[in-house]
Motif scaffolding. Structure first.
Motif: not given
Lengths: 480, 480, 480, 480
Positions: C437-456
């Motif tokens: 739900f959070d991932f679908a409804t919070h673009p800034e959360y998606r951005t954070a997940v992606k940033k972390e994943f790409d960084g890792l």
């Protein structure tokens, strides 16, 4: 340093990974030591070693005279003797010339010398003629060279340990006599530090050579001024040296069934060990060589010999590892119809180190100008490589920087003769003299050393009892 | 033929080199047998076997009636039964249907049948109801099929041995009753000839099933009419079958030191054997397989099993070879901290063959029209594959050509149903009937058979005693 | 949990020592990771995960409705389905009934189902019919049972993972449709989690089944509510599964020289590995079994098979270890005149875990009443056992306590049906729904997940490059 | 006698079982040789050797004068020289004093001497100064002592072979000069008969030292006067000597993974050989020793060496056996990450013996009073131990009884100095002189020798071609 390669002085071989200060290297050991370490911490706190060291290293004119005398002996005679031995290297148990030089000097300085103690031709004890009761102050000397591909050489600076120890011994002995201070000085000449078998110090200890000593000091070359933490441990795992000799029956190759093959036996010793490597905890190190592997390819070999170093972080599980290797040999004999003789020829085990001695030495080394100082204490370890003497007698191994090179290198040998070597060796001598002086003249220091030593020894027994419980042998049911 | 591969009926595997007539295959055996063979020669000469055979095979109307009855039984009923069993193959110890068919027939012909003798569900003894004292005439039947890659099949023609033996047994029994000739007929149903363990005949013999028999005959398929020389021997070396079961302790791969690895143990069993191959006389054949080798790669295997066939030309040195293999297993367990169970599950050993029976049978086979006759006698060997029965009771294995193909082939299986098969099987039955007839009706023949058997048995003991002296174990001194 | 013993569900085997949070288990790895860990620390700080989590887990009515719907689905239908699958266990790749039940339910809730994806008959993909663009929300289901000595059983609670994942998927899909929120829900049915080969998820990933997913969630049973630290790692070392098949030539034991022995080859595979155990870093774990070890002791074995799990803390040195094992097999074939086929049939490698997902999930689990909470983060590890999917797609494995027993036990199986199981499974479903739900409804959360994943992911590559430099192969000169 | 144990002169080791006269020791060889032996029989019959011998050994005054001169040289000077060399034993390739004595004598008797031929410091060629065209008459001398546990000794009486050969050479050379008979005498000093490597005669032959010789004679000590049958063969199987040197990488035991273990490699060479013993025909004899097995137990051994004697009854299958051993070494290196150098340092192969020479020599030995005569011809074998020279040049090894003890014993050494020794050595010298005399003076004898040699050589090639066909390598299919 014991148990290092005897023949290939390649620096690269000896640059082991730095070890943490805790002697416990495995989860099992750390678990077993948990309570013991708490008690050890309480013991150390109760001794207030920093306060003790501060007091002892404070201004003291008498001590400073002894230090000055030590330095003078080094500069005028003993650094020259060190250089001389450095340039006349003799390998372990063949140090006749070195022993002659050292004992000549000791005799000239009023020591009675007995050569050949403990059944070792190049071991000796030198007792100051005017010794005057207790405390008994011991000094260990070493003098064996390394075997290198270009011949013997002093890449571990044992050449200097004789002169260094003598400087401290003579200066302190003179002081005691002069001031009629009660106390005795005994110098122990211990051969073959690099060699096993035999473990010279253990053999001498079993022959009661060190009996009666209240403290023993000794020096050793390093490339960084350091000291061990208090506790029990060893530099490079506990070690058992073991030799396996197989006998078979000779036969011509054409009718080999009339013989029994001792080479197959020794080969299967190795195979059997390899087969259980995965059944032994991975911190074990078992390695061997084949000393005798048969004499002619057309005769069934009837005698072979293998030599092993068996190591584990603690001596309790080490016994299980040794049992694996011994069974590997017995099984090899059983399978091949040969016979085996098992000879555990030597042991290097955990020793005990005391903060009361190590920290005092560390403070003095810095005071006397030691270089490249490592402030964090190193791993606990006894003052000698076998662990046997340091478990019974308190003491310290003094290690001021005397080279920029690692141990067991041609570079460290070269530093025997350079200012960095001479400086470090002199600091070693001064520090040893200062410790012995303090020990002779401060009863409360003796009490503290004894209290710490007795406490650590009791904790060591507790630790080993805990380890014994931790190492279950798996249950194997009967096959059905 | 025993001890042949159970699962891979590739003709190529079984075409062993032809063996010379002498049972002694090694210089040591020939040396040990030298005197024995001289005495054996004297024994045989004293029996005048050719004269005896000439007399017995001469005209004899009574015998000819028995032979005719045998042939009739084959043609009218028993070849059909043979075909039926051939086309319904059952592997060793699972021959329920075959046993049912054979024992039904025997019951219909006035035999009392006991199934399950010797603890073997498909073993039986059938005793003629009107048996009349001695001599006791025994007939061995077999009926187990081979295991092939396409399923069970009768590539060794055991399917025919039941009907063949029954034909002879019934014809002779009828004759004895009709003529009130003293004598008894007993039929032995022996399962699993191809299988070890167990050795069915040995197990039955130990259970006293064959006790009292004065002579035993049996047939076996071959592609050339032949007979053995008198003496002691076996087709394919003396064999011990041995199973080694190791137990260890399981552990996860991540902490394998909490386990003991039974797979390493069984691997070292093989390694230990390989290590002594050159210390064992080269005529030995030791080969094994791993029946169980662990169940999951991430769990330390705690159970493994190996199965070996251990062979040597004589059973005396074979014991030394078996001891090597057993010690290999014990050493493997010792080295790996596991346990081993050793099970010598079966033996095929030298049997005894008598010229009085073999030569008589050979003459009859030729008389009855056997084809592809090999005139030179083959190697001595007992009439059954285990050696155990033929050492205690005289007898003969009748082998008229019944196929053009080698044993253990699909081609020999096919010949079960062809004229060449039917012809050979009928000759086998006739020959067995003729021998039993002569044995029952000619006391002097019985005497000759007994004299030869007793003589050979004594010489066999003498030979084995000589071998025991010849095989010294090398002396191994204690290692120094 | 992957790579656990398949056949012996003894709890004792699986209670491995607890692992520290850092994935780097060796000094070499820690040295190689030093800079990477600093950068990882900076990356994590830049994301302010605690702040993000606090914001997301704050009051949100829409989310709470989704959570309530998830709980309702569990209580009314899906816990019953979980119980049903728990009591009808099917082992890996044979989960036909379970897949039927799960896909029937999904079809009833408007999912299009494709069974047999990735070439695996019991793998499937279920796509919600009213999916509406990105983000693509993935849910992984599992359903294979363990093999136990008493038959298949759900001692790892995979039986529940289907219903749990479906509850979250359906609740979120309904919400997206209802609210016309952009986003798609895809459910992945992944068989044989316990089995290798094949690694089902890797095979499906290579077949592009997971392509396009922006996040994937999945649950797994544990006996303590926990979450991993961010980074890369795996529970139980990196693993390569490898099978070695040897072919020789058959021959009768009597003339074994006409064959080539494949059993000796496989035995020497083990011997060769044992011979280099001391030449491989001690953290390696190499263990194998013999799957086929010959068929008859009197025929030279012409086919044998061994199966190995080869493990090391990192996949870089693991390649060197695998090369040792492969060479051991090649050498065994060379020495014995046989041939070998090498099959690396599967890999379980380090995966990537993101704090943005793990910490959010952890907060939600506590919020929804999860029990036995471990506050310290665990070792980094991907959300699935192979490491392959989690390296390409961010995600999380949700692990609320659902049993009091260790994994892979009959006790944990029993808890599938008890309140503690039902409670934990419901929390898992709620948490997965909340994250999606959070991932679908919070673009800034998606951005954070992606940033972390790409960084890792970039840091993982950097770490592996550093490891490659650290693992030199010793230079071996030509013999003279 | 070649290839006997160098170091342990225990008579018990050397008393091999007597070998039958036929060189073919295996069924395969006998099968391959069947046609060849028939042709050989025809060849021998066509030569009428008995008739030839009868004619040559009949009354001949010129020959008798040569014989008398030979005997005179022995009695007056050369037995003394033999005694001198016997009591000054020098082992192979170190026979400086012996060579000096022998060449001094030859120079004094008008021979030109070249020492150091064939690259061997103690090999020489002595050419009579007044040589006069063909035929070229060669005499081989030997002089190396055995190595015993009490030091070098002449237990194989090579000490006498120099004086014996010189006596014949000088007497014949004097005769040719005196009578102006065409012909040349060349003496070959060949060192190290007991040693391999190198095979001195093969090395000299490859250096063309023996080129041009039409016949070569040589003597050797035995305890029974005998001669070989014509044909091809060797005393003690065909032999390849092979050395395997492994190099690894050194490392300290504590971090053994930084090294590569050459000891494990050499151990696996032995294991790999053991693993295929059952896959090699049982007449093979493969045995090795470990010459270097590491230097210190705490350093990974980086260099090891093994030495093997590989034997088989014929050189064709021997090549397959050698390939097994070489592959064992390659596999050992592959498995352990080490490197191996393979050095086939020497070969002793079947030689060719001619009845025309052997029977003539046998008749002369009896005529000159040789004792303990064995009438049955021995196994065919060349006149020198390597097989290489006797394959290219006809010749004979003269063996009159010169001791009552077996070869390679202290007792045989003692007989160097006793009447039985002196008698036998004198007969040897006389016989050699007589053969050379006949060869120089009877063209029809030369023709017969050449015809036989050429015939045998062609048959040998035929035999080896037949063997090549007989030894199939089993086909190994690819594993599936």
């Amino acid at each position: 340093m014991p148990a290092m390669p005897r023949l290939i002085p390649l620096a690269a071989l000896f640059l082991l990974a730095p070890l943490a200060a805790a002697a416990q290297e495995t989860p099992t050991e750390r678990e077993a030591a948990r309570d013991v370490l708490k008690k050890m911490d309480a013991l150390e706190k109760s001794l207030d070693v920093p306060g003790l060291v501060a007091k002892l290293t404070g201004p003291n004119e008498a001590r400073d005279r002894v230090i000055t005398r030590t330095e003078e002996l080094m500069k005028t005679e003993l650094l020259a003797l060190s250089d001389d031995i450095s340039t006349h290297p003799e390998v372990g148990f063949e140090e006749a010339r070195s022993v002659q030089k050292l004992t000549d000097y000791l005799k000239q300085h009023d020591f009675d010398v007995q050569v050949g103690v403990g059944g070792l031709p190049t071991a000796f004890v030198a007792t100051y003629k005017r010794n005057n009761g207790s405390p008994n102050l011991g000094v260990i000397l070493e003098y064996d060279a390394l075997r290198g591909t270009k011949g013997a050489f002093h890449g571990d600076q044992h050449s200097a340990q004789g002169p260094v120890g003598i400087a401290a011994a003579v200066a302190v002995a003179e002081y005691l006599t002069l001031t009629r201070t009660p106390g005795s000085v005994i110098v122990y000449g211990t051969p073959g530090e690099e060699m096993m078998p035999p473990n010279a110090k253990t053999q001498m200890h079993l022959a009661h050579v060190f009996d009666g000593a209240d403290i023993i000091v000794r020096s050793h070359a390093v490339n960084a001024t350091s000291r061990p933490a208090p506790g029990f441990g060893t530099c490079c795992l506990n070690i058992v040296g073991a030799k396996y000799t197989f006998s078979g029956a000779p036969a011509h190759q054409m009718t080999a069934w009339n013989g029994r093959n001792a080479l197959e036996a020794v080969i299967h010793l190795f195979n059997n060990i390899d087969a259980v490597r995965a059944s032994i905890r991975p911190e074990a190190r078992i390695q061997g060589i084949i000393l005798e592997g048969g004499v002619a390819p057309n005769v069934v070999p009837d005698r072979t010999v293998a030599d092993f170093y068996i190591r584990y972080p603690d001596e309790v599980y080490l016994q299980q590892v040794v049992e694996f290797v011994d069974n590997a040999a017995r099984a090899a004999a059983l399978a091949t119809g040969t016979k085996v003789k098992i000879d555990h020829y030597g042991k290097d085990l955990d020793g005990i180190s005391e903060a009361t001695i190590a920290e005092l030495g560390f403070a003095y080394m810095k005071k006397f100008g030691a270089t490249n100082v490592v402030e964090t204490p190193g791993k606990p370890q006894g003052f000698e490589e076998t662990g046997s003497v340091s478990r019974d007698i308190p003491g310290g191994s003094i290690t001021a920087q005397s080279s920029t090179a690692p141990n067991h290198t041609y570079e460290m040998d070269a530093d025997n003769l350079t200012p960095i070597g001479h400086k470090g060796l002199t600091v070693d001598a001064q520090t040893m003299a200062a410790i012995l002086f303090d020990f002779a003249t401060h009863p409360e220091y003796r009490t503290a050393v004894k209290k710490e030593f007795d406490g650590l020894k009791a904790l060591f027994a507790e630790y080993q009892a805990a380890l014994k419980k931790a190492y279950d042998v798996p249950k194997v049911p009967d096959p059905k």
